[in-house]
Design an enzyme around this catalytic site. Structure first.
Site, PDB file in Angstrom:
ATOM      1  N   SER A 289       6.948   4.181   3.557  1.00 55.19           N
ATOM      2  CA  SER A 289       6.412   3.124   4.335  1.00 55.19           C
ATOM      3  C   SER A 289       5.562   3.739   5.391  1.00 55.19           C
ATOM      4  CB  SER A 289       7.754   2.508   5.024  1.00 55.19           C
ATOM      5  OG  SER A 289       7.019   1.502   5.871  1.00 55.19           O
TER       6      SER A 289
ATOM      7  N   SER B 288       4.141   2.316   8.049  1.00 53.96           N
ATOM      8  CA  SER B 288       4.478   1.916   9.342  1.00 53.96           C
ATOM      9  C   SER B 288       5.888   2.524   9.593  1.00 53.96           C
ATOM     10  CB  SER B 288       4.475   0.537   9.502  1.00 53.96           C
ATOM     11  OG  SER B 288       5.578  -0.248   8.510  1.00 53.96           O
TER      12      SER B 288
ATOM     13  N   LYS C 292       5.770 -10.692   7.566  1.00 53.50           N
ATOM     14  CA  LYS C 292       6.887  -9.944   8.162  1.00 53.50           C
ATOM     15  C   LYS C 292       7.563 -10.434   9.365  1.00 53.50           C
ATOM     16  CE  LYS C 292       4.779  -5.688   6.529  1.00 53.50           C
ATOM     17  NZ  LYS C 292       4.240  -4.402   6.758  1.00 53.50           N
TER      18      LYS C 292
ATOM     19  N   GLU D 167      -6.478  -7.798  -0.139  1.00 50.47           N
ATOM     20  CA  GLU D 167      -6.124  -7.307   1.408  1.00 50.47           C
ATOM     21  C   GLU D 167      -7.497  -7.226   2.015  1.00 50.47           C
ATOM     22  OE1 GLU D 167      -2.669  -4.989   2.295  1.00 50.47           O
ATOM     23  OE2 GLU D 167      -2.396  -4.819   0.195  1.00 50.47           O
TER      24      GLU D 167
ATOM     25  N   HIS E 218      -0.005  -9.488 -26.596  1.00 54.64           N
ATOM     26  CA  HIS E 218       1.239 -10.375 -27.288  1.00 54.64           C
ATOM     27  C   HIS E 218       1.532 -11.559 -26.292  1.00 54.64           C
ATOM     28  CE1 HIS E 218       2.678  -7.085 -29.725  1.00 54.64           C
ATOM     29  NE2 HIS E 218       2.199  -6.377 -28.959  1.00 54.64           N
TER      30      HIS E 218
ATOM     31  N   GLY F 107       0.790  -1.345  -0.109  1.00 59.11           N
ATOM     32  CA  GLY F 107       0.055  -0.094  -0.101  1.00 59.11           C
ATOM     33  C   GLY F 107       1.031   1.286   0.147  1.00 59.11           C
ATOM     34  N   SER F 108       2.032   1.209   0.358  1.00 59.12           N
ATOM     35  CA  SER F 108       2.877   2.456   0.453  1.00 59.12           C
ATOM     36  C   SER F 108       3.591   2.283  -0.867  1.00 59.12           C
ATOM     37  CB  SER F 108       4.034   2.237   1.303  1.00 59.12           C
ATOM     38  OG  SER F 108       3.329   2.388   2.690  1.00 59.12           O
TER      39      SER F 108
ATOM     40  N   THR G  97       9.014  -1.350   7.422  1.00 64.53           N
ATOM     41  CA  THR G  97       9.072  -2.417   6.714  1.00 64.53           C
ATOM     42  C   THR G  97      10.363  -2.920   6.158  1.00 64.53           C
ATOM     43  OG1 THR G  97       6.842  -1.936   5.985  1.00 64.53           O
ATOM     44  CG2 THR G  97       7.947  -3.127   4.247  1.00 64.53           C
TER      45      THR G  97
ATOM     46  N   ARG H 131      -3.083   0.937   3.327  1.00 58.49           N
ATOM     47  CA  ARG H 131      -3.967   1.028   1.919  1.00 58.49           C
ATOM     48  C   ARG H 131      -5.002   2.083   2.065  1.00 58.49           C
ATOM     49  NH1 ARG H 131      -4.365  -3.204   4.593  1.00 58.49           N
ATOM     50  NH2 ARG H 131      -6.227  -4.287   5.277  1.00 58.49           N
TER      51      ARG H 131
HETATM   52  O1  PA5 Z   1      -1.873  -2.342   2.753  1.00 52.94           O
HETATM   53  C1  PA5 Z   1      -0.817  -2.967   3.641  1.00 52.94           C
HETATM   54  O2  PA5 Z   1      -1.408  -3.164   4.769  1.00 52.94           O
HETATM   55  C2  PA5 Z   1       0.580  -3.707   3.147  1.00 52.94           C
HETATM   56  O3  PA5 Z   1       0.467  -3.708   1.566  1.00 52.94           O
HETATM   57  C3  PA5 Z   1       1.586  -2.769   3.384  1.00 52.94           C
HETATM   58  O4  PA5 Z   1       1.488  -1.451   2.837  1.00 52.94           O
HETATM   59  C4  PA5 Z   1       3.008  -3.361   3.156  1.00 52.94           C
HETATM   60  O5  PA5 Z   1       3.096  -4.741   3.983  1.00 52.94           O
HETATM   61  C5  PA5 Z   1       4.068  -2.460   3.492  1.00 52.94           C
HETATM   62  O6  PA5 Z   1       3.823  -2.029   4.899  1.00 52.94           O
HETATM   63  P1  PA5 Z   1       4.110  -0.437   4.994  1.00 52.94           P
HETATM   64  O7  PA5 Z   1       2.999   0.355   4.148  1.00 52.94           O
HETATM   65  O8  PA5 Z   1       3.778  -0.176   6.254  1.00 52.94           O
HETATM   66  O9  PA5 Z   1       5.566  -0.028   4.575  1.00 52.94           O
END
Ligand code: PA5
Length: 331
Positions: free
Chosen positions: A88, A90, A319, A215, A231, A46-47, A93, A140
Site C-alpha cells: 500500500s 500510503s 475512501k 485515474e 468465448h 496502483g499498489s 488503505t 501509480r
Molecule cells: O493509484 C492510486 O492512487 C490508487 O489506485 C491507489 O493506489 C489506491 O487507492 C490504493 O491506495 P494505496 O496505494 O495508498 O494503498
C-alpha cells in the site's frame, strides 16, 4: 496534490533513478520461514497491480501457489503457513490493512511495502519484514519502487523472484522513445474509450493501462483477456456501439493469438492500434517499460482533455465513505 501535467510527468520520467534508489533501499527484518504453503498478495489500485505482476511471475518462479487479494478479507485457504505480503503506497488503505490484521490473527508471516502510514507502524511494532519506498508521490507513479520493493521483500523471504535487469533500468531512462510510443497511442484515443486486449500473462499490463487512463485522463476504459475473450467478449463486438479504440498488446511480431484478435476487430470495423511489445526483454523489464509508455500516453490525454492527472477526487470520496463503513464478513 494539484500540479501541472508537466510537473506530474516528472514522477514518470524519473523512473530509472527511482528504481535505482529502491534497489539500494534495505529490507527491514529480512528473515523468512523454512517453508510456506503459499503467498497472498494484498493491495488495491496502483499498489494492488504489483500483486498481479508477481502472480504472473510466480508461474515460472514459484513452487507454491499465489493468490491476489483486492478485498477486505483473505480467502479461507490462507492458513498460518502462508506469507501475506501487503502493498500500500500510503500504508493506510482500509482493504489492505484489514487483510494485514486478519493475517496477523491467523498466525501468517506478514510482510509489507509502503511509503509510511499505518502499515509502516504495524511492521515496525511487530518486527515484520518491510521495505519503505519514497514518499511524496502518488501510488501509480511509484510503480518501479513498489514492484522492486515487493520483489526484494520476497527475496528476503528466500523466494527466487527475478528483479528488473540493468538493461531494463537503462531502458526506463529512454524517455524520448517512450514519449514517441505514447504519442502514437494517445493520438488514436482523443474522444474515444480505450479497450486494452492482452493475453493472460500481460493482463497486469492491460489492467495497469486501464487504471492509468481512468485515474490520469479521467475516462472509462476496458480490459479484455485472451483466450477467454474468444468465448464471450468477441461476440460483444458483432454489433458494437462506439466510440472505442482497441489497443492490442502483442508479444513480438509472431504473436498469432493477439494478431487474430486485432484482425477480427478490424474486420468488424473497430479502430485498432497494435502495440507490438519487445519479446527480447524479461517479463519484469517489459511490464515496467510498457507501463511507462502507457502511463505517459494517459498523461498526454489528460493534457489534451485539460484535466489534472494528479488529483483523484472520487477515490478520496470513496475512501472517506469507507471511514464510516465496514463490510460484514460472513465466515
Ligand atoms: O493509484 C492510486 O492512487 C490508487 O489506485 C491507489 O493506489 C489506491 O487507492 C490504493 O491506495 P494505496 O496505494 O495508498 O494503498
Amino acid at each position: 496534490m494539484i500540479m501541472s501535467t508537466q510537473h506530474f510527468k516528472e514522477f514518470y520520467t524519473d523512473w530509472r533513478s527511482l528504481a535505482e534508489r529502491t534497489f539500494s533501499t534495505e529490507v527491514e527484518n529480512p528473515r523468512g520461514r523454512e517453508k510456506y504453503g503459499g503467498i497472498a498478495l494484498t493491495g488495491m489500485g496502483g499498489s494492488g497491480i504489483i500483486g498481479d505482476v508477481i502472480h504472473v511471475l510466480a508461474f515460472d518462479s514459484s513452487d507454491i501457489p499465489t493468490v491476489v487479494v483486492k478485498d477486505f478479507s483473505l480467502p479461507k485457504f490462507v492458513k498460518d503457513d502462508w506469507l501475506v505480503l501487503a502493498i500500500s503506497y500510503s500504508g493506510n488503505t482500509k482493504e489492505t490493512l484489514s487483510t494485514v490484521y486478519e493475517a496477523l490473527s491467523r498466525g501468517c508471516d506478514v510482510a509489507g511495502v509502503s511509503s509510511g502510514g499505518k502499515l509502516a507502524e504495524i511492521a515496525r511494532e511487530k518486527g515484520l519484514t518491510y521495505l519503505q519506498v519514497e514518499s511524496g508521490r502518488v501510488p501509480r507513479a511509484s510503480m518501479p519502487a513498489l514492484l522492486i520493493g515487493a520483489l526484494k521483500v520476497l527475496r528476503a523471504k528466500g523466494m527466487n523472484f527475478p528483479l528488473p535487469s540493468s538493461e531494463g533500468l537503462t531502458k526506463l531512462g529512454e524517455i524520448g522513445e517512450a514519449e514517441a510510443l505514447a504519442e502514437d497511442i494517445t493520438e488514436r484515443l482523443a474522444g474515444r474509450v480505450p479497450v486494452f486486449l492482452s493475453d493472460v500473462r500481460h493482463y497486469p499490463l492491460a489492467v495497469r493501462a486501464k487504471n492509468e487512463f481512468n485515474e490520469n485522463a479521467k475516462i472509462p476504459a476496458k480490459v479484455e483477456v485472451l483466450p477467454e475473450w474468444g468465448h464471450n467478449d468477441i461476440v460483444g463486438w458483432e454489433k458494437w456501439l462506439g466510440p472505442f479504440t482497441a489497443i492490442v498488446l502483442e508479444l513480438g511480431e509472431g504473436d498469432k493469438l493477439m494478431k487474430f484478435a486485432a484482425a477480427y476487430l478490424r474486420d468488424v470495423g473497430v479502430p485498432v492500434k497494435e502495440l507490438v511489445m519487445s519479446d527480447s526483454m524479461t517479463y519484469v523489464d517489459r511490464v515496467l517499460w510498457y507501463s511507462l509508455v502507457l502511463g505517459l500516453a494517459s498523461l498526454k490525454l489528460a493534457e489534451i482533455r485539460g484535466v489534472d492527472p494528479g488529483v483523484t477526487e472520487s477515490i478520496s470520496r470513496y475512501k472517506a465513505f469507507l471511514k464510516s463503513w465496514s463490510p460484514s464478513i460472513e465466515s
